[in-house]
Design an enzyme around this catalytic site. Structure first.
Site, short mmCIF file in Angstrom:
data_model
loop_
_atom_site.label_atom_id
_atom_site.label_comp_id
_atom_site.label_asym_id
_atom_site.label_seq_id
_atom_site.Cartn_x
_atom_site.Cartn_y
_atom_site.Cartn_z
N TYR A 10 -7.96 -19.34 -19.44
CA TYR A 10 -7.18 -20.09 -18.43
C TYR A 10 -6.30 -21.17 -19.07
CZ TYR A 10 -6.66 -23.42 -14.46
OH TYR A 10 -6.19 -24.28 -13.52
N PHE A 77 -9.15 -23.43 -28.39
CA PHE A 77 -9.78 -23.45 -27.06
C PHE A 77 -11.08 -22.66 -27.02
CE2 PHE A 77 -5.22 -23.84 -26.31
CZ PHE A 77 -5.17 -24.90 -25.44
N ALA A 78 -11.16 -21.57 -27.82
CA ALA A 78 -12.24 -20.60 -27.65
C ALA A 78 -13.60 -21.30 -27.56
CB ALA A 78 -12.23 -19.62 -28.82
N ASN A 96 -21.70 -20.64 -30.46
CA ASN A 96 -20.27 -20.36 -30.33
C ASN A 96 -19.42 -21.63 -30.50
OD1 ASN A 96 -18.15 -18.26 -29.29
ND2 ASN A 96 -17.73 -20.15 -28.23
N TYR A 145 -23.48 -28.39 -23.24
CA TYR A 145 -22.04 -28.13 -23.35
C TYR A 145 -21.33 -29.35 -23.94
CZ TYR A 145 -17.17 -27.91 -21.94
OH TYR A 145 -15.80 -27.96 -21.94
N PHE A 173 -10.30 -33.89 -18.35
CA PHE A 173 -11.07 -34.11 -17.13
C PHE A 173 -11.00 -32.78 -16.35
CE2 PHE A 173 -12.54 -38.51 -17.28
CZ PHE A 173 -12.08 -38.81 -18.54
N LEU A 194 -14.31 -25.97 -8.28
CA LEU A 194 -14.10 -26.41 -6.90
C LEU A 194 -12.92 -25.71 -6.20
CD1 LEU A 194 -14.74 -28.35 -4.56
CD2 LEU A 194 -13.19 -29.99 -5.63
N PHE A 212 -21.30 -29.43 -2.70
CA PHE A 212 -22.58 -29.74 -3.34
C PHE A 212 -22.87 -31.24 -3.23
CE2 PHE A 212 -21.50 -25.94 -6.23
CZ PHE A 212 -22.16 -25.06 -5.38
N ARG A 286 -25.56 -30.45 -6.87
CA ARG A 286 -25.68 -29.56 -8.04
C ARG A 286 -26.20 -30.41 -9.20
NH1 ARG A 286 -20.18 -26.72 -10.12
NH2 ARG A 286 -19.83 -28.81 -10.94
#
Ligand code: UDP
Length: 334
Positions: A10, A77-78, A96, A145, A173, A194, A212, A286
């Site tokens: 993306y 980015f990967a 990764n 993450y 962000f 979202l 959430f 969440r």
């Protein structure tokens, strides 16, 4: 030639469009595990793009890539980017995002490539101690993450000190919208974000959108985030590379609009932009969602000359048009 890792995804795909429009030649390296070959095909119609399917976890793939192409700089980015998944499968994230990036940096050093722009995240800050969040805010990630990305930031600082590898870390962000010509867009499976989830709720047979948590300590009880348009975000990567070429020094920048929008706010804006009522339910919170995250992006504005220009309405409009395309693509490939 510029290497874009994760260019079939993306944000990587939108950044590729930005670089192609500016006349750069690109090589894209992507495992296609979460990226899409359709994105590569679209990019090839826009400019000079080579594609290598490969995996950062396999040093041989990187060796082949760097031997075959004369690379001047890397936009990286990967990565896997689902906070929830990183909690129950941290190995996937450290292997990764962290180990894979070490392989990439080692290949760069080996082939004398000394410039990288890195896709980092506001998740490296963890639970905010104050808002808006500037680059000096303490970094205490609360999930693997964020930790996997913070480790890379630290490794990059050490690689600069030891090997002279210069890096720009961009801490994003939230990201929204798509290319104004609707050629590519947000395409995750499963979708957790979202705006696409609100939009998916408008299609018959789609899952009803769930908010959430509406009991946060915010004016309307829902979480506040900072949604930057993906084309504006893409532009920041080119400005960052130009800065690196000019100044040849490592640095870090927050990328956000500095505008906090609540989930309820975004939902209402979607209804307004689409001119329709959208089905919605209130669901429990969440796990791992801080109440309020938005950026102080003064540094990116003053140092890089970056200015986010597109409104949240524009992001929602393009995201909706893309979502309509995606519904067709998914139906056709079923
Ligand atoms: N959110 C929601 N329903 C959804 C997806 C997200 O209420 O179907 C909320 C989520 O709890 C958070 C905000 O929307 O407060 C932004 O979530 P997203 O996953 O888009 O980005 P994140 O902030 O996790 O990077």
């Amino acid at each position: 030639m510029i290497l874009i890792t994760g260019g079939a995804g993306y944000i990587g795909g939108h950044t590729a469009i930005n670089f192609l429009n500016a006349g750069y030649d690109l090589v894209i390296f992507d495992s296609l595990e979460t990226g899409h070959i359709e994105t590569i095909e679209t990019l090839k119609q826009i400019g000079n793009v080579s594609f290598i399917k490969g995996d950062l976890r396999h040093p041989d793939d990187l060796e082949k890539l760097f031997s075959e192409y004369k690379i001047d700089a890397v936009i990286h980015f990967a990565a896997f980017s689902l906070v929830g998944e990183s909690v129950f499968n941290p190995a996937k994230y450290y292997r990764n995002n962290t180990y894979g990036t070490i392989n990439l940096l080692d290949a760069m050093i080996e082939h004398d490539v000394k410039k990288i722009v890195f896709s980092s995240t506001c998740a490296t800050y963890g639970e905010p101690e104050y808002t808006p969040i500037d680059e000096k805010h303490p970094q205490n990630p609360i999930n693997p993450y964020g930790a996997s990305k913070l480790m890379v930031e630290k490794i990059m600082a050490d690689y600069d000190a030891a090997y002279g590898l210069k890096s720009i870390k961009l801490r994003y962000f939230n990201v929204a919208g798509c290319d104004e010509k609707i050629r590519i867009g947000e395409w995750h499976n499963p979708e957790t974000h979202l705006i696409p989830n609100i939009l998916k709720s408008t299609f018959t047979g789609g899952q009803t959108f769930k908010i959430f948590g509406n009991d946060y300590n915010t004016p309307d009880g829902t979480c506040i985030r900072d949604y930057v348009n993906v084309e504006d975000l893409a532009e920041a990567h080119r400005l960052a590379l130009e800065y690196l070429n000019r100044e040849n020094k490592s640095d870090v920048f927050n990328l956000g609009t500095e505008q906090g929008d609540s989930v309820k706010n975004i939902f209402d804006t979607c209804e307004k932009v689409l001119g329709t009522e959208i089905p919605v339910e209130i669901a429990p919170r969440r796990a791992g969602d801080p109440a309020k995250l938005y950026a102080d992006a003064t540094k990116a504005q003053t140092v890089l000359g970056w200015k986010p220009e597109r409104s949240i309405e524009q992001s929602i409009k393009t995201a909706y048009d893309w979502e309509c395309n995606l519904q067709k693509i998914i139906k056709d490939t079923d």
